[in-house]
Motif scaffolding. Structure first.
Motif, short mmCIF file in Angstrom:
data_model
loop_
_atom_site.label_atom_id
_atom_site.label_comp_id
_atom_site.label_asym_id
_atom_site.label_seq_id
_atom_site.Cartn_x
_atom_site.Cartn_y
_atom_site.Cartn_z
N ALA A 5 -1.99 1.50 -10.80
CA ALA A 5 -1.24 0.26 -10.62
C ALA A 5 -0.42 0.36 -9.35
O ALA A 5 0.17 1.41 -9.07
CB ALA A 5 -0.34 0.00 -11.83
N VAL A 6 -0.39 -0.70 -8.59
CA VAL A 6 0.41 -0.78 -7.38
C VAL A 6 1.47 -1.85 -7.58
O VAL A 6 1.14 -3.00 -7.90
CB VAL A 6 -0.45 -1.10 -6.14
N LEU A 7 2.73 -1.49 -7.40
CA LEU A 7 3.84 -2.43 -7.52
C LEU A 7 4.44 -2.62 -6.13
O LEU A 7 4.96 -1.68 -5.53
CB LEU A 7 4.91 -1.91 -8.48
N SER A 8 4.34 -3.83 -5.62
CA SER A 8 4.93 -4.17 -4.32
C SER A 8 6.32 -4.74 -4.57
O SER A 8 6.47 -5.76 -5.26
CB SER A 8 4.04 -5.19 -3.59
N LEU A 9 7.32 -4.08 -4.05
CA LEU A 9 8.72 -4.41 -4.34
C LEU A 9 9.43 -4.83 -3.06
O LEU A 9 9.41 -4.09 -2.07
CB LEU A 9 9.40 -3.20 -4.98
N ASP A 10 10.03 -6.00 -3.09
CA ASP A 10 10.75 -6.51 -1.92
C ASP A 10 12.13 -6.96 -2.37
O ASP A 10 12.27 -7.68 -3.36
CB ASP A 10 9.98 -7.68 -1.31
N LEU A 11 13.16 -6.52 -1.66
CA LEU A 11 14.53 -6.89 -2.02
C LEU A 11 14.78 -8.36 -1.70
O LEU A 11 14.30 -8.87 -0.69
CB LEU A 11 15.54 -6.01 -1.27
N LEU A 70 8.42 15.71 7.69
CA LEU A 70 9.04 14.62 8.44
C LEU A 70 8.02 13.53 8.75
O LEU A 70 8.34 12.34 8.76
CB LEU A 70 9.65 15.15 9.74
N ALA A 71 6.78 13.93 9.00
CA ALA A 71 5.73 12.97 9.34
C ALA A 71 5.43 12.03 8.19
O ALA A 71 5.01 10.89 8.39
CB ALA A 71 4.47 13.70 9.77
N TYR A 72 5.64 12.51 6.95
CA TYR A 72 5.30 11.71 5.77
C TYR A 72 6.53 11.16 5.07
O TYR A 72 6.40 10.53 4.02
CB TYR A 72 4.50 12.56 4.78
N GLN A 73 7.71 11.38 5.64
CA GLN A 73 8.95 11.00 4.96
C GLN A 73 9.71 9.96 5.75
O GLN A 73 9.88 10.07 6.96
CB GLN A 73 9.81 12.24 4.74
N LEU A 75 8.50 8.64 0.62
CA LEU A 75 7.29 8.70 1.42
C LEU A 75 7.19 7.43 2.27
O LEU A 75 7.61 6.36 1.85
CB LEU A 75 6.06 8.83 0.52
N ASN A 76 6.61 7.58 3.47
CA ASN A 76 6.48 6.43 4.36
C ASN A 76 5.03 5.95 4.43
O ASN A 76 4.20 6.30 3.60
CB ASN A 76 7.02 6.79 5.75
N ARG A 77 4.70 5.16 5.44
CA ARG A 77 3.33 4.65 5.59
C ARG A 77 2.33 5.79 5.76
O ARG A 77 1.21 5.70 5.25
CB ARG A 77 3.25 3.70 6.78
N ASN A 78 2.72 6.82 6.49
CA ASN A 78 1.82 7.98 6.64
C ASN A 78 1.57 8.63 5.28
O ASN A 78 0.46 9.07 4.99
CB ASN A 78 2.41 9.00 7.60
N GLY A 79 2.62 8.70 4.48
CA GLY A 79 2.47 9.24 3.13
C GLY A 79 1.55 8.38 2.29
O GLY A 79 0.75 8.89 1.48
N LEU A 80 1.64 7.06 2.48
CA LEU A 80 0.76 6.14 1.76
C LEU A 80 -0.69 6.34 2.20
O LEU A 80 -1.60 6.38 1.37
CB LEU A 80 1.20 4.70 2.01
N GLN A 126 3.67 9.18 -10.73
CA GLN A 126 4.21 8.01 -10.04
C GLN A 126 4.70 8.41 -8.65
O GLN A 126 5.25 9.49 -8.47
CB GLN A 126 5.36 7.40 -10.86
N LEU A 127 4.51 7.53 -7.71
CA LEU A 127 4.93 7.78 -6.33
C LEU A 127 5.65 6.55 -5.80
O LEU A 127 5.26 5.41 -6.08
CB LEU A 127 3.72 8.08 -5.44
N SER A 128 6.71 6.77 -5.04
CA SER A 128 7.43 5.66 -4.44
C SER A 128 7.42 5.80 -2.93
O SER A 128 7.55 6.90 -2.39
CB SER A 128 8.87 5.59 -4.98
N PHE A 129 7.29 4.67 -2.25
CA PHE A 129 7.17 4.63 -0.78
C PHE A 129 8.10 3.56 -0.23
O PHE A 129 8.32 2.52 -0.87
CB PHE A 129 5.74 4.27 -0.35
N ARG A 130 8.60 3.80 0.97
CA ARG A 130 9.21 2.72 1.74
C ARG A 130 8.25 2.44 2.89
O ARG A 130 7.99 3.31 3.72
CB ARG A 130 10.57 3.13 2.30
N VAL A 131 7.73 1.22 2.91
CA VAL A 131 6.69 0.91 3.89
C VAL A 131 7.20 0.06 5.04
O VAL A 131 6.44 -0.33 5.93
CB VAL A 131 5.48 0.23 3.21
N GLY A 132 8.50 -0.25 5.04
CA GLY A 132 9.07 -0.97 6.17
C GLY A 132 10.17 -1.92 5.73
O GLY A 132 10.06 -2.59 4.70
N GLY A 133 11.25 -2.02 6.53
CA GLY A 133 12.33 -2.95 6.21
C GLY A 133 12.84 -2.74 4.81
O GLY A 133 13.25 -1.64 4.43
N ASP A 134 12.81 -3.81 4.02
CA ASP A 134 13.23 -3.72 2.61
C ASP A 134 12.03 -3.76 1.68
O ASP A 134 12.14 -4.18 0.53
CB ASP A 134 14.20 -4.86 2.28
#
Length: 211
Positions: free
Chosen positions: A68-74, A39-42, A49-54, A108-116
């Protein structure tokens, strides 16, 4: 011939019960600890994964392999959120996260780091594969989603930083990916841009705080 006392049987049984009970409690505590750690990393909305996961990824990343880092914004997510409500917005984020999960593998890893805002990290990659992945992500995201009885469409802008030829450094790569993403938005959205490709610092939006 010795006769075993009934009390010895009672004592042995008592010890067995204690051991069984201790084992059950230990397994429960380990399971709870694992669940809390997860839960702490999700991210609770998308399951990514969230910011803690990052933070955990960068803390454990010691390899000199390409990254490679891909920054994705809706695009226009705020308008969708304001029009249909936060519940619909959260459901849209979950749908987008499913698209990210569909193309995620062990490198490959995917994260949600906030908002969209999302991050997609690729290990052991070359620039051509990164571009192919960015195009695939754009195609998967830019499709109609059926949200609360209505079709909702959304696109994304992606900024890319590639560590080819130098060691991956968190602050630099995240900032480069962010700058490239803002430049992609300025170019018209629903596209990706690789940092360093005819991109000058004065051409992008003011730098945002590093994640």
């Amino acid at each position: 011939m010795s006769i075993t006392s009934p009390y010895s049987y009672i004592f042995t049984g008592f010890v067995c019960i204690l051991l069984i009970g201790f084992t059950i409690v230990l397994r429960f505590l380990l399971k709870e600890r694992s669940a809390l750690r997860e839960l702490a990393y999700q991210d609770p909305v998308t399951g990514l994964l969230n910011r803690n996961g990052l933070d955990n990824f960068w803390s454990n990343y010691k390899s000199k392999e390409s990254l490679a880092v891909l920054s994705l914004d809706l695009d226009f997510f705020k308008e969708i959120n304001d029009t249909y409500g936060h519940q619909a917005g959260d459901e849209l984020l979950r749908e987008v996260s499913r698209s990210l999960k569909q193309v995620t593998n062990k490198n490959q890893l995917s994260f949600r780091v906030g908002g969209d805002e999302f991050l997609f990290i690729m290990k052991n990659c070359d620039p051509n594969k990164v571009r192919i992945m960015a195009g695939l992500l754009l195609d998967k995201i830019a499709r109609p989603y059926y949200i609360e009885g209505r079709d909702v469409s959304v696109t994304a802008s992606i900024g890319i930083s590639i560590s080819q030829g130098y060691r991956a450094e968190r602050s630099r790569m995240l900032q480069e990916a962010d700058n490239a993403m803002y430049y992609a938005k300025r170019l018209g959205k629903n596209r990706y841009w690789v940092f360093g490709e005819s991109l000058m610092p004065e051409q992008v939006s003011p730098s945002q705080p590093s994640r």
